[in-house]
Scaffold this motif. Structure first.
Motif, PDB file in Angstrom:
ATOM      1  N   ARG A   3       0.849  -1.189   0.000  1.00 50.82           N
ATOM      2  CA  ARG A   3       0.000   0.000   0.000  1.00 50.82           C
ATOM      3  C   ARG A   3       0.881   1.234   0.000  1.00 50.82           C
ATOM      4  NH1 ARG A   3      -4.957  -0.975   4.184  1.00 50.82           N
ATOM      5  NH2 ARG A   3      -5.767  -2.842   3.201  1.00 50.82           N
ATOM      6  N   GLY A   4       0.294   2.343  -0.452  1.00 52.45           N
ATOM      7  CA  GLY A   4       1.023   3.607  -0.427  1.00 52.45           C
ATOM      8  C   GLY A   4       1.066   4.163   0.973  1.00 52.45           C
ATOM      9  N   VAL A   5       1.786   5.250   1.095  1.00 50.48           N
ATOM     10  CA  VAL A   5       1.904   5.921   2.384  1.00 50.48           C
ATOM     11  C   VAL A   5       0.565   6.559   2.725  1.00 50.48           C
ATOM     12  CG1 VAL A   5       3.121   7.742   3.647  1.00 50.48           C
ATOM     13  CG2 VAL A   5       4.342   6.372   1.939  1.00 50.48           C
ATOM     14  N   ARG A   6       0.139   6.383   3.962  1.00 47.41           N
ATOM     15  CA  ARG A   6      -1.125   6.981   4.407  1.00 47.41           C
ATOM     16  C   ARG A   6      -1.002   8.502   4.437  1.00 47.41           C
ATOM     17  NH1 ARG A   6      -4.439   3.996   9.081  1.00 47.41           N
ATOM     18  NH2 ARG A   6      -4.782   2.063   7.944  1.00 47.41           N
ATOM     19  N   LYS A   7      -2.093   9.125   4.035  1.00 44.57           N
ATOM     20  CA  LYS A   7      -2.132  10.591   4.102  1.00 44.57           C
ATOM     21  C   LYS A   7      -2.574  11.007   5.484  1.00 44.57           C
ATOM     22  CE  LYS A   7      -3.236  11.449  -0.732  1.00 44.57           C
ATOM     23  NZ  LYS A   7      -4.186  12.082  -1.646  1.00 44.57           N
ATOM     24  N   SER A   8      -2.012  12.121   5.912  1.00 42.59           N
ATOM     25  CA  SER A   8      -2.414  12.661   7.211  1.00 42.59           C
ATOM     26  C   SER A   8      -3.785  13.316   7.045  1.00 42.59           C
ATOM     27  CB  SER A   8      -1.397  13.691   7.697  1.00 42.59           C
ATOM     28  OG  SER A   8      -1.472  14.862   6.909  1.00 42.59           O
ATOM     29  N   ALA A  10      -4.597  16.296   7.609  1.00 46.13           N
ATOM     30  CA  ALA A  10      -4.406  17.601   6.978  1.00 46.13           C
ATOM     31  C   ALA A  10      -4.231  17.443   5.463  1.00 46.13           C
ATOM     32  CB  ALA A  10      -3.207  18.321   7.570  1.00 46.13           C
ATOM     33  N   GLU A  11      -3.524  16.423   5.031  1.00 51.64           N
ATOM     34  CA  GLU A  11      -3.321  16.181   3.607  1.00 51.64           C
ATOM     35  C   GLU A  11      -4.644  15.795   2.933  1.00 51.64           C
ATOM     36  OE1 GLU A  11       1.290  14.604   3.320  1.00 51.64           O
ATOM     37  OE2 GLU A  11      -0.270  13.202   4.012  1.00 51.64           O
ATOM     38  N   LYS A  12      -5.448  14.996   3.627  1.00 53.63           N
ATOM     39  CA  LYS A  12      -6.755  14.614   3.093  1.00 53.63           C
ATOM     40  C   LYS A  12      -7.649  15.848   2.926  1.00 53.63           C
ATOM     41  CE  LYS A  12      -6.851   9.952   5.056  1.00 53.63           C
ATOM     42  NZ  LYS A  12      -7.501   9.076   6.050  1.00 53.63           N
ATOM     43  N   LEU A  13      -7.624  16.700   3.951  1.00 50.96           N
ATOM     44  CA  LEU A  13      -8.436  17.916   3.888  1.00 50.96           C
ATOM     45  C   LEU A  13      -7.942  18.847   2.790  1.00 50.96           C
ATOM     46  CD1 LEU A  13      -8.925  18.592   7.701  1.00 50.96           C
ATOM     47  CD2 LEU A  13     -10.677  17.860   6.065  1.00 50.96           C
ATOM     48  N   GLN A  14      -6.639  18.929   2.628  1.00 51.98           N
ATOM     49  CA  GLN A  14      -6.064  19.780   1.579  1.00 51.98           C
ATOM     50  C   GLN A  14      -6.494  19.278   0.199  1.00 51.98           C
ATOM     51  OE1 GLN A  14      -4.392  22.670   1.993  1.00 51.98           O
ATOM     52  NE2 GLN A  14      -4.375  22.910  -0.234  1.00 51.98           N
ATOM     53  N   ALA A  15      -6.464  17.967   0.005  1.00 52.89           N
ATOM     54  CA  ALA A  15      -6.890  17.390  -1.276  1.00 52.89           C
ATOM     55  C   ALA A  15      -8.375  17.668  -1.526  1.00 52.89           C
ATOM     56  CB  ALA A  15      -6.611  15.890  -1.289  1.00 52.89           C
ATOM     57  N   GLU A  16      -9.175  17.530  -0.492  1.00 53.58           N
ATOM     58  CA  GLU A  16     -10.610  17.805  -0.628  1.00 53.58           C
ATOM     59  C   GLU A  16     -10.846  19.281  -0.939  1.00 53.58           C
ATOM     60  OE1 GLU A  16     -14.815  17.225   1.802  1.00 53.58           O
ATOM     61  OE2 GLU A  16     -12.958  16.476   2.690  1.00 53.58           O
ATOM     62  N   LEU A  17     -10.097  20.159  -0.294  1.00 55.28           N
ATOM     63  CA  LEU A  17     -10.203  21.597  -0.548  1.00 55.28           C
ATOM     64  C   LEU A  17      -9.873  21.905  -2.006  1.00 55.28           C
ATOM     65  CD1 LEU A  17     -10.550  24.539   0.361  1.00 55.28           C
ATOM     66  CD2 LEU A  17      -8.145  24.497   1.080  1.00 55.28           C
ATOM     67  N   GLU A  18      -8.840  21.284  -2.522  1.00 54.34           N
ATOM     68  CA  GLU A  18      -8.458  21.514  -3.917  1.00 54.34           C
ATOM     69  C   GLU A  18      -9.554  21.049  -4.870  1.00 54.34           C
ATOM     70  OE1 GLU A  18      -4.644  19.606  -4.275  1.00 54.34           O
ATOM     71  OE2 GLU A  18      -3.645  21.130  -3.044  1.00 54.34           O
ATOM     72  N   GLU A  19     -10.201  19.932  -4.555  1.00 48.20           N
ATOM     73  CA  GLU A  19     -11.313  19.452  -5.380  1.00 48.20           C
ATOM     74  C   GLU A  19     -12.472  20.435  -5.359  1.00 48.20           C
ATOM     75  OE1 GLU A  19     -12.524  15.502  -4.255  1.00 48.20           O
ATOM     76  OE2 GLU A  19     -10.497  14.702  -4.480  1.00 48.20           O
ATOM     77  N   VAL A  20     -12.772  20.945  -4.174  1.00 48.45           N
ATOM     78  CA  VAL A  20     -13.873  21.910  -4.032  1.00 48.45           C
ATOM     79  C   VAL A  20     -13.543  23.189  -4.798  1.00 48.45           C
ATOM     80  CG1 VAL A  20     -15.080  23.399  -2.381  1.00 48.45           C
ATOM     81  CG2 VAL A  20     -14.752  20.974  -1.871  1.00 48.45           C
TER      82      VAL A  20
END
Length: 76
Positions: A3-8, A10-20
Motif C-alpha cells: 500500500r502507499g503511504v497513508r495521508k495525514s 491535513a493532507e486529506k483535507l487539503q486534497a478535498e479543498l483543492e477538489e472543491v
C-alpha cells in the motif's frame, strides 16, 4: 500487495479543498457562459419586439416620427 503511504488528516483535507476549489472554478466558468447567453437572448428578444413594432408601423403607413408624436401627445 504493498500500500502507499497513508495521508495525514491535513493532507486529506487539503486534497478535498483543492477538489472543491476546482469545482467552484468550473461552476463560475459555467455561470459566466450562462450570463453571456442570457444577455444575448435578451438582446434577440428585444430585436424581435422592435421588428414587430416596425411591422405594425408599416401596416399603418406610419413613420417613427409619427409614433414619437403619438406617444408625446398621449403624455401631455
Amino acid at each position: 500487495m504493498a500500500r502507499g503511504v497513508r495521508k495525514s488528516p491535513a493532507e486529506k483535507l487539503q486534497a478535498e479543498l483543492e477538489e472543491v476549489q476546482a469545482a467552484i472554478a468550473q461552476y463560475q466558468d459555467c455561470l459566466k457562459t450562462m450570463r453571456e447567453k442570457e444577455k444575448n437572448l435578451c438582446e434577440q428578444i428585444q430585436m424581435e419586439q422592435f421588428k414587430a413594432v416596425s411591422e405594425m408601423l408599416k401596416e399603418r403607413e406610419m413613420t417613427m416620427e409619427d409614433l414619437k408624436e403619438l406617444l408625446a401627445s398621449e403624455n401631455s
